[in-house]
Write a protein that holds these residues in place. Structure first.
Motif, PDB file in Angstrom:
ATOM      1  N   VAL A  98      35.079  49.337  45.062  1.00  0.00           N
ATOM      2  CA  VAL A  98      35.199  47.886  44.937  1.00  0.00           C
ATOM      3  C   VAL A  98      36.645  47.506  44.672  1.00  0.00           C
ATOM      4  CG1 VAL A  98      34.557  45.906  43.485  1.00  0.00           C
ATOM      5  CG2 VAL A  98      32.802  47.508  44.253  1.00  0.00           C
ATOM      6  N   SER A  99      37.314  48.265  43.811  1.00  0.00           N
ATOM      7  CA  SER A  99      38.720  47.992  43.516  1.00  0.00           C
ATOM      8  C   SER A  99      39.570  48.133  44.781  1.00  0.00           C
ATOM      9  CB  SER A  99      39.220  48.945  42.433  1.00  0.00           C
ATOM     10  OG  SER A  99      40.588  48.765  42.205  1.00  0.00           O
ATOM     11  N   LEU A 100      39.316  49.178  45.565  1.00  0.00           N
ATOM     12  CA  LEU A 100      40.032  49.367  46.817  1.00  0.00           C
ATOM     13  C   LEU A 100      39.761  48.216  47.785  1.00  0.00           C
ATOM     14  CD1 LEU A 100      41.790  51.240  48.584  1.00  0.00           C
ATOM     15  CD2 LEU A 100      39.649  52.292  49.361  1.00  0.00           C
ATOM     16  N   LYS A 103      41.658  45.131  46.585  1.00  0.00           N
ATOM     17  CA  LYS A 103      43.098  45.254  46.863  1.00  0.00           C
ATOM     18  C   LYS A 103      43.379  45.031  48.347  1.00  0.00           C
ATOM     19  CE  LYS A 103      44.291  48.378  43.102  1.00  0.00           C
ATOM     20  NZ  LYS A 103      44.698  49.739  42.753  1.00  0.00           N
ATOM     21  N   LEU A 104      42.527  45.598  49.194  1.00  0.00           N
ATOM     22  CA  LEU A 104      42.675  45.414  50.635  1.00  0.00           C
ATOM     23  C   LEU A 104      42.507  43.936  51.006  1.00  0.00           C
ATOM     24  CD1 LEU A 104      43.038  46.720  53.424  1.00  0.00           C
ATOM     25  CD2 LEU A 104      40.560  47.047  53.470  1.00  0.00           C
ATOM     26  N   ARG A 105      41.526  43.280  50.431  1.00  0.00           N
ATOM     27  CA  ARG A 105      41.298  41.859  50.678  1.00  0.00           C
ATOM     28  C   ARG A 105      42.496  41.030  50.216  1.00  0.00           C
ATOM     29  NH1 ARG A 105      37.703  38.134  47.266  1.00  0.00           N
ATOM     30  NH2 ARG A 105      37.641  36.264  48.525  1.00  0.00           N
ATOM     31  N   LYS A 110      47.418  37.862  51.786  1.00  0.00           N
ATOM     32  CA  LYS A 110      48.861  37.600  51.669  1.00  0.00           C
ATOM     33  C   LYS A 110      49.489  37.415  53.033  1.00  0.00           C
ATOM     34  CE  LYS A 110      49.827  39.984  47.355  1.00  0.00           C
ATOM     35  NZ  LYS A 110      50.551  41.123  46.753  1.00  0.00           N
ATOM     36  N   LYS A 111      48.945  38.041  54.046  1.00  0.00           N
ATOM     37  CA  LYS A 111      49.555  38.016  55.386  1.00  0.00           C
ATOM     38  C   LYS A 111      49.146  36.829  56.172  1.00  0.00           C
ATOM     39  CE  LYS A 111      50.159  42.905  55.696  1.00  0.00           C
ATOM     40  NZ  LYS A 111      49.992  44.093  56.414  1.00  0.00           N
TER      41      LYS A 111
END
Length: 111
Positions: A98-100, A103-105, A110-111
């Motif tokens: 879930v943390s990964l 972070k990916l989300r 941001k992009k």
């Protein structure tokens, strides 16, 4: 309609019984040690004899009556520990995923 006695009265009676039974056992043991000291001529020897007797008696009770129950409780505790460890490992694995994902989300937003 019947009036049932309260649980507090039962507990008080049970505690009183346990206390008086304990006192009776202590008085009997004291009388035994005093009698043995008059027979052996030594208070220390009589205390050691009575203590040794009850130590052997406790060992026999453990060996023949309690050991299997204690072993079963130990096995159950080990099973509970293993299940808790497996649950913790699964939670840590899931929390990592879930943390990964979060972070990916976050990076994709941001992009």
């Amino acid at each position: 309609m019947e009036n049932k006695p309260s649980g507090g009265r039962f507990i008080a009676a049970l505690l009183f019984f346990a206390t008086t039974a304990g006192i009776a056992i202590l008085l009997l043991l004291t009388a035994l040690v005093i009698w043995l000291s008059s027979v052996t001529g030594s208070f220390i020897a009589s205390a050691l004899i009575a203590g040794g007797f009850f130590a052997v008696l406790a060992l026999l009770v453990y060996q023949f009556a309690i050991r299997d129950a204690v072993e079963q409780i130990r096995r159950q505790a080990e099973t509970v520990y293993e299940v808790a460890h497996a649950a913790q490992t699964g939670y840590e694995w899931l929390a990592g995923k879930v943390s990964l994902f979060l972070k990916l989300r976050e990076e994709l937003q941001k992009k």
